[in-house]
Design a protein around this motif. Structure first.
Motif: not given
Length: 430
Positions: A255-256, A272-277, A293-299, A311-316
């Protein structure tokens, strides 16, 4: 002794000359017998009297004598009218006024809400779900332009709404600190209630299997619920983690969530722990979305005057790896979404902003493919793509907009000011 009556220059000139010799100021001319006339002044042959000293009959007598009454309601009304007209011209000259000629091409349906709209999402290819300040959760057929259902249950404004794909389940979050579950096929009463947060709930996400519900709030708590029993199974509090949005990674246990502390966190729903920040951004992160496809995140980021607002594109797959940034909005970017793609088409991202514009971007190159400016619509706070060419947009002032995307070199008929190579138009409002 000089004969003043025969002097061709007149008494006033002689008086002024005598006063200069005696070094005394000349007397002010008396325009009227009233004492208020002592404060008058002459402008271009007209006498202007202060209205606050003249009342009733005195005003009528002064006007009959040709005096202009300064500060009268009539004159102030004229000044205000001119100011309003000039303000409108100024705004139009700055390009902020949308071209109203295109409004005639936009279909106006029955409004879905009475007030600002905070969220919109898709229930099916034809139906959308929205919520706003009127506290209602509305199901609307945007293709036919008719309301299907209006759910009433929250006692504060609705902040988020989501649907479980392939079902008739609807979940709504509110400033009343609760989350309600509705079923379109089971009447107009909510079928489940999730209580436990202490402040407004801003984040909602459903697990891919439809069994768990994740919620996030400004109270710093992230909660995991069992949908069937409405029982909270996991809770975690992180200081200053004022949650702004939550989304579940497709076909994953992750979950993001975005937060007002400017960070993005990835949670493992099993522990239910944070795995990455992710590395903290400069501004508050307002929204996020995960690619199919679950590969990218945009914020998206808060901001003002063009500072932040990106807006920022991240590689999960590479935690914390920033790919590109999409810059161009002038105010807070409130929403960012991956658009469904067709074979051979460019992968695209859509953003909406408080500057009343929607932008479409090339995901990989960050080139802006088109911009739609909706002047007067206010902040555009939520987007819901139905397919690769249809997009729903929620606004503060003008309800919901049905936007169409068409590849072309010129603007098609529709509403709004458009720039870029992609034709973007509003075809309906509701």
């Amino acid at each position: 002794m000089a004969d003043f009556h025969s002097n061709p220059l007149g008494w006033d000139t002689v008086q002024l000359s005598l006063c200069c010799l005696l070094k005394k100021p000349p007397r002010k001319p008396r325009i009227t017998q009233h004492s208020s006339a002592r404060s008058c002044r002459c402008l271009r042959g007209e006498t202007q009297l202060p209205a606050r000293r003249l009342k009733g009959a005195r005003v009528r007598r002064a006007r009959s004598a040709g005096c202009v009454i300064a500060g009268s309601k009539a004159d102030m009304g004229k000044l205000q009218s001119k100011f309003r007209k000039r303000s409108e011209l100024y705004r139009a000259s700055q390009g902020e006024k949308a071209d109203n000629a295109f409004d005639s091409q936009v279909v106006q349906y029955e409004p879905a809400h009475h007030g600002s709209i905070n969220t919109v999402t898709n229930l099916s290819p034809d139906l959308c779900v929205s919520g706003g300040t009127d506290q209602a959760v509305v199901v609307y057929d945007w293709k036919q332009g008719r309301m299907c259902q209006s759910f009433q249950g929250h006692n504060r404004e609705v902040t988020k709404a989501i649907c479980y794909p392939g079902s008739t389940w609807i979940f709504s979050a509110s400033r009343d600190k609760t989350v309600l579950m509705w079923d379109l096929n089971q009447g107009d009463e909510h079928i489940q209630e999730f209580c436990g947060h202490e402040l407004v709930v801003n984040g909602l996400a459903i697990s891919p299997d439809g069994r768990k519900l994740c919620t996030g709030s400004r109270d710093n708590w992230m909660c995991l619920w069992d949908i069937e029993s409405a029982k909270c199974e996991q809770r975690q509090n992180i200081s200053r983690n004022l949650v702004t949005h939550v989304c579940w990674v497709p076909a994953s246990s992750s979950v993001v969530q975005t937060s007002e502390d400017k960070t993005i966190r990835v949670w493992d729903s099993r522990t239910w722990q944070v795995t990455n920040t992710f590395p903290a951004k400069q501004y508050i992160q307002t929204h996020c979305d995960v690619s199919p496809n679950g590969h990218y995140l945009v914020s998206s980021s808060n901001g003002f005057g063009g500072q932040g607002c990106e807006a920022t594109l991240w590689d999960l797959r590479q935690p914390g790896c920033k790919v590109v940034e999409y810059r161009g909005h002038l105010q807070t970017t409130a929403c960012c979404m991956f658009l469904p793609m067709t074979p051979g088409d460019t992968v695209r991202v859509a953003t909406s902003s408080h500057d009343s514009s929607v932008k479409i971007w090339d995901q990989n190159t960050a080139v802006c493919l088109g911009t739609l400016a909706l002047d007067g619509a206010g902040p555009l706070v939520s987007l819901a793509p139905s397919d690769s060419t249809n997009l729903l947009c929620a606004s503060f002032n003008n309800g919901l907009h049905h936007i169409q995307l068409d590849q072309g070199s010129h603007q098609a008929q529709g509403s709004g000011a458009v720039s870029g190579g992609l034709d973007i138009k509003v075809v309906a409002r509701f």
